[in-house]
Structures are given as structure tokens and as C-alpha cells.
Design an enzyme around this catalytic site. Sequence first.
Site, PDB file in Angstrom:
ATOM      1  N   MET A   1      29.120  53.572  93.731  1.00 18.69           N
ATOM      2  CA  MET A   1      28.601  54.702  94.485  1.00 18.69           C
ATOM      3  C   MET A   1      29.631  55.091  95.532  1.00 18.69           C
ATOM      4  SD  MET A   1      24.610  53.525  94.884  1.00 18.69           S
ATOM      5  CE  MET A   1      24.075  55.130  95.508  1.00 18.69           C
ATOM      6  N   SER A   2      30.210  56.253  95.370  1.00 22.80           N
ATOM      7  CA  SER A   2      31.311  56.682  96.233  1.00 22.80           C
ATOM      8  C   SER A   2      30.842  57.179  97.592  1.00 22.80           C
ATOM      9  CB  SER A   2      32.096  57.800  95.549  1.00 22.80           C
ATOM     10  OG  SER A   2      31.293  58.970  95.447  1.00 22.80           O
ATOM     11  N   GLY A   3      29.559  57.505  97.704  1.00 22.91           N
ATOM     12  CA  GLY A   3      29.051  58.129  98.917  1.00 22.91           C
ATOM     13  C   GLY A   3      28.846  59.618  98.766  1.00 22.91           C
ATOM     14  N   VAL A   5      27.343  63.083  96.309  1.00 24.97           N
ATOM     15  CA  VAL A   5      26.080  63.461  95.692  1.00 24.97           C
ATOM     16  C   VAL A   5      26.022  63.063  94.223  1.00 24.97           C
ATOM     17  CG1 VAL A   5      26.903  65.801  95.174  1.00 24.97           C
ATOM     18  CG2 VAL A   5      24.440  65.366  95.374  1.00 24.97           C
ATOM     19  N   SER A   7      27.407  60.466  92.426  1.00 23.64           N
ATOM     20  CA  SER A   7      27.115  59.064  92.134  1.00 23.64           C
ATOM     21  C   SER A   7      25.711  58.687  92.600  1.00 23.64           C
ATOM     22  CB  SER A   7      28.163  58.152  92.772  1.00 23.64           C
ATOM     23  OG  SER A   7      28.217  58.319  94.168  1.00 23.64           O
ATOM     24  N   LEU A  26      33.228  50.775  96.487  1.00 20.01           N
ATOM     25  CA  LEU A  26      34.524  50.119  96.426  1.00 20.01           C
ATOM     26  C   LEU A  26      35.284  50.300  97.727  1.00 20.01           C
ATOM     27  CD1 LEU A  26      35.676  51.124  92.822  1.00 20.01           C
ATOM     28  CD2 LEU A  26      34.308  49.156  93.556  1.00 20.01           C
ATOM     29  N   CYS A  95      42.965  55.608  88.430  1.00 19.27           N
ATOM     30  CA  CYS A  95      41.880  54.845  89.040  1.00 19.27           C
ATOM     31  C   CYS A  95      40.769  54.574  88.032  1.00 19.27           C
ATOM     32  CB  CYS A  95      41.330  55.597  90.255  1.00 19.27           C
ATOM     33  SG  CYS A  95      40.055  54.702  91.168  1.00 19.27           S
ATOM     34  N   GLY A 119      29.090  58.834  88.417  1.00 19.63           N
ATOM     35  CA  GLY A 119      28.663  60.222  88.558  1.00 19.63           C
ATOM     36  C   GLY A 119      29.639  61.218  87.973  1.00 19.63           C
ATOM     37  N   CYS A 217      42.567  60.466  97.435  1.00 15.20           N
ATOM     38  CA  CYS A 217      41.710  59.765  98.397  1.00 15.20           C
ATOM     39  C   CYS A 217      42.505  58.937  99.396  1.00 15.20           C
ATOM     40  CB  CYS A 217      40.698  58.896  97.672  1.00 15.20           C
ATOM     41  SG  CYS A 217      41.392  57.480  96.788  1.00 15.20           S
TER      42      CYS A 217
END
Length: 379
Positions: A1-3, A5, A7, A26, A95, A119, A217
Site C-alpha cells: 500500500m503506497s499511501g 488511492v 492501492s 515499503l 521497481c 493498485g 519517487c
Amino acid sequence: MSGGVDSAVAAARAAQAGHEVTGVHLALSRNPSSYRTGARGCCTLEDARDARRAADVIGIPFYVWDMAERFHADVVQDFVDEYARGNTPNPCLRCNEKIKFAAVLDRAIALGFDAVCTGHHARLEPVPVPASDASQAGHRSWPVPGSAGAAGGARLTRLTRSVDPAKDQSYVLAVLTAEQLSRAMFPLGDSTKDQVRKEAAERGLGVADKPDSHDVCFIADGDTRGFLRQQLGSAPGDIVDADGGVLGRHDGSYGFTVGQRKGLGLDRPAADGRPRFVLSIEPVSRTVTVGPAEALDVLEIEAHRPVWSGCLPPGGPFDCLVQLRAHGEAHPAVCVPGGDAVRITLREPARGIAPGQAAVFYDGDAVLGSATISRAGRH
């Protein structure tokens, strides 16, 4: 969960479907203090908090996994090394290949999980596989890898585009192997981004209106050239025209990419007044060659390290569509595989194709495989 919407909704859908879901964020920075609130990329401390809050709303366990060293070696250092070689890498693609569906998947399986759910906007579709000789070149009915005994209509899974063309991410997933895809879930592939945001709001997820991340990122300010200068130092060289005439100087050929128009630093216009573009980069001599837009047109492309996730390795030439950049169009082409390489002949010229990017082969909306571009030219 990347943070984000996507995911969050993917996790919610997987949980609602009856899967036993655990949320994982992560930690990818080797120096946690470098996580910046409001950074333009993803994977910040703020993102970790958003992911945890989303997991709480969904009602699933949540953990943070430290993948910083692996991420630095396989993604960040690869990014720097590729630019130093004169290539233009795609770190999101790397990635996915090395972190999310290798390091994360390996740990997940070791802990007893069955799959990695993300996501990404792409689909995994079951397809009937007819009995056929996979060695016949040019056929669109190749069985997918791992399909021993697939004759007779057995149903297998392959990667296909999202229903939302503007958000489709099959290109950056095309480096995955058939085995990795068999352990993947992409719950959002049948939805548009607007539908995902609406659903997030209905579920009470606070990230419903959170902007998408668009930058690399690990380069929070978006200054790729500045980041590479910090890593590689000053390496001055010449900017030349196609005849070798010196037009200017630069402080590092790694700061350029094929097809680039802005930021060339030339103090005088071309004799004909037309804009100049980067045509090629020679890192050994530190030479950057520029010229007119039409000089960027290519018909022949060589690519290496093919991954055939949607078919068995073709035994000869085949027709397909090939996508040459993450948000580019798909071009009709003839591809000739040979060992660890693929030769691609485009039906019509494509412009500004950079070595280091992926060439992704499609049969309609379905991914056949991918390879890394090593050379592009007119012949």
C-alpha cells in the site's frame, strides 16, 4: 500500500472479495530523515501514514517492510548507472521487476501468502488456449509459458491493458515473468480512475482526492539532472551537430535524453531557425549530438533481454503492436527474436526512441512480452 488511492481501493476490493489481506507499505529510503512531507513523488513518511489510516478503515493488518538497501541497489543505482551509459531508464518498471514482484513476492511467499495485490491499472485475464504448435511464427494463438498440457481449451492468465487507456500501466508491468504474474492481483483493471476515486470516497478512505504521483519517487524535487550531478559529478563535453561541429558545452552527458528539446543550453539558434533535439549521446567521449526533429525518426530497433510472459518464445518473425515508451502509442511492427535479442522493424517511423526504455509487444490489448531497447535507427 503506497499511501495513494489506487492501492487503498485495491486492498479494499481484495478484502471484500473474501481474501485474507495484509497491508504492506515499503520503506525505500536508506535515510528515514530524507522522507519529506509533501514531496512530489511517492513513498514519503506522509504516504506511510496515509496507507496505515486506509488499512485501519478497511480493517486489515498493516506492516512496514524495510526494502531500502534492495531498492537502492536494484532501482536507484541502476537508474544512475544507466544514465551514465547514455541510456534513459524507467525506474518504475525496474521497481516492479526487482522490488514489488521479486523481493516483496519472495518474502510474502516465505511468510505463507499466496499473491501480491497492487493498485496498478492493468488486467489479468483468463484466456482459452487452443491446441497449436507454438513454434509456428506469426501465429496469434501461442500458449503462454507454463502451459504444458494447455491444449484442449485450458484457461490461463495473461496481462492485458486497463479499461482506462489514460491510466493503463501494462507497459511498466510487462517485464514480469509468467510465474510472477501467476502470483499477482490487479483489482483495478476493470475500472477508470474516476470510478476508483468515487469508490474510495464511498468507502470513507481519506485518500480519495489525493493527487497522483508523477515524478521519480527518489527525486522529490523533480530535478533529475541535479540528482545525477550529485551522483556522478561534473563530466564536461561537447554538444555537436550531425557533422561534428561544436555548438556548445555541457557539464554531463547524463543530463540529456534522446528526443530532448528544452534545456540544451545553446546560445545561438540553428542556421535555419528550427528547433534542435538530442539525437544521440556518446558517454565515453561525452558528446551530445543535436539536430532537427526529422532526424529522430527510426524504423529499426534492437532490443535485448526479452521476457515472454504472454507467449512461449516465438520461433520466428511475428507481427504485433509495440509500445516504446510508458505513455506512447503502439506501433505496428514485425519482430524477429533471436536468442537474447529481438530485432523490431516498424511499419511507420517512430520519433525519439531512447535506448534503455522498454519495447513492449502486444497482441491487441494483451501483452506478449517485453525487451530493453539497445539501439534505434533508420536502418
